[in-house]
Design a protein around this motif. Structure first.
Motif, PDB file in Angstrom:
ATOM      1  N   LYS A  96      32.011  -5.992  -1.222  1.00  0.00           N
ATOM      2  CA  LYS A  96      32.885  -4.690  -0.914  1.00  0.00           C
ATOM      3  C   LYS A  96      33.344  -4.032  -2.440  1.00  0.00           C
ATOM      4  CE  LYS A  96      35.359  -2.033   1.615  1.00  0.00           C
ATOM      5  NZ  LYS A  96      35.331  -1.875   3.166  1.00  0.00           N
ATOM      6  N   VAL A  97      33.239  -2.837  -2.215  1.00  0.00           N
ATOM      7  CA  VAL A  97      33.743  -1.823  -3.181  1.00  0.00           C
ATOM      8  C   VAL A  97      34.652  -0.847  -2.458  1.00  0.00           C
ATOM      9  CG1 VAL A  97      33.311   0.111  -5.044  1.00  0.00           C
ATOM     10  CG2 VAL A  97      31.719  -2.286  -4.743  1.00  0.00           C
ATOM     11  N   SER A 118      28.881   2.161  -7.667  1.00  0.00           N
ATOM     12  CA  SER A 118      27.874   1.535  -6.723  1.00  0.00           C
ATOM     13  C   SER A 118      26.292   1.324  -7.570  1.00  0.00           C
ATOM     14  CB  SER A 118      27.808   2.311  -5.616  1.00  0.00           C
ATOM     15  OG  SER A 118      29.041   2.271  -4.731  1.00  0.00           O
ATOM     16  N   HIS A 131      26.339  -3.203  -1.519  1.00  0.00           N
ATOM     17  CA  HIS A 131      27.661  -3.568  -0.900  1.00  0.00           C
ATOM     18  C   HIS A 131      28.118  -2.758   0.086  1.00  0.00           C
ATOM     19  CE1 HIS A 131      28.121  -0.926  -4.418  1.00  0.00           C
ATOM     20  NE2 HIS A 131      29.065  -0.426  -3.677  1.00  0.00           N
ATOM     21  N   ARG A 133      31.328  -0.362   1.433  1.00  0.00           N
ATOM     22  CA  ARG A 133      32.267   0.596   0.433  1.00  0.00           C
ATOM     23  C   ARG A 133      32.993   1.521   1.317  1.00  0.00           C
ATOM     24  NH1 ARG A 133      29.404   4.908  -3.539  1.00  0.00           N
ATOM     25  NH2 ARG A 133      30.043   6.350  -1.737  1.00  0.00           N
TER      26      ARG A 133
END
Length: 157
Positions: A96-97, A118, A131, A133
């Protein structure tokens, strides 16, 4: 250097030393197989590269520049990860970002800015860098930074 840092070096990038926290927290925390990275701002050698709000117009940080700064945040996040696991090749997945963009009220391009982070994670980890986001516009960030990035990664033991 491992494979991840070799891929970054091929792009002309390097993982810096971990940034010193500016308050009462740690840059990253390993909990089981997850590393939780505190929000990272675009600091290089202790200096904030730019401050201000992102948008189009006089006196604002351009979206293109903010995207570059998000990449710096991502490199700082990798430094934080490395500080607790030793070798970035242990990262199995960027999970996760979350990107925060200090935005001019009329600016709605936060996703494009956070793409700077990303895209770096994808370059560094390949498919494992893809990921979930969030990209969020905010009124202000610590130190007046235009962008901040936090990350969660899954690592092997």
């Amino acid at each position: 250097m491992g494979a991840v840092e070799d891929r970054l070096a091929a792009l002309g990038l390097r993982v810096p030393e971990v940034a010193t926290p500016v308050a009462a927290y740690v840059p990253a925390l390993l909990d089981g197989s997850r590393v939780y990275v505190s929000g990272q701002v675009p600091v290089v050698d202790g200096t904030l590269l730019e401050s201000g709000h992102v948008g189009d117009g006089e006196g604002l940080v351009s979206p293109e520049r903010a995207k570059e700064l998000a990449q710096v945040c991502a490199l700082n996040a990798l430094a934080a990860v490395k500080s607790v696991i030793g070798d970035l090749d242990r990262v199995e997945r960027v999970v996760k970002v979350v990107g925060f963009v200090a935005s001019d009220p009329s600016f709605t391009g936060q996703p494009g800015v956070v793409n700077g982070a990303s895209e770096l994670f994808r370059s560094a980890f390949g498919e494992a860098g893809v990921h979930a986001r969030s990209a969020v516009g905010v009124a202000a960030l610590p130190l007046g930074a235009p962008v901040e990035v936090e990350v969660i990664v899954h690592v092997r033991g």
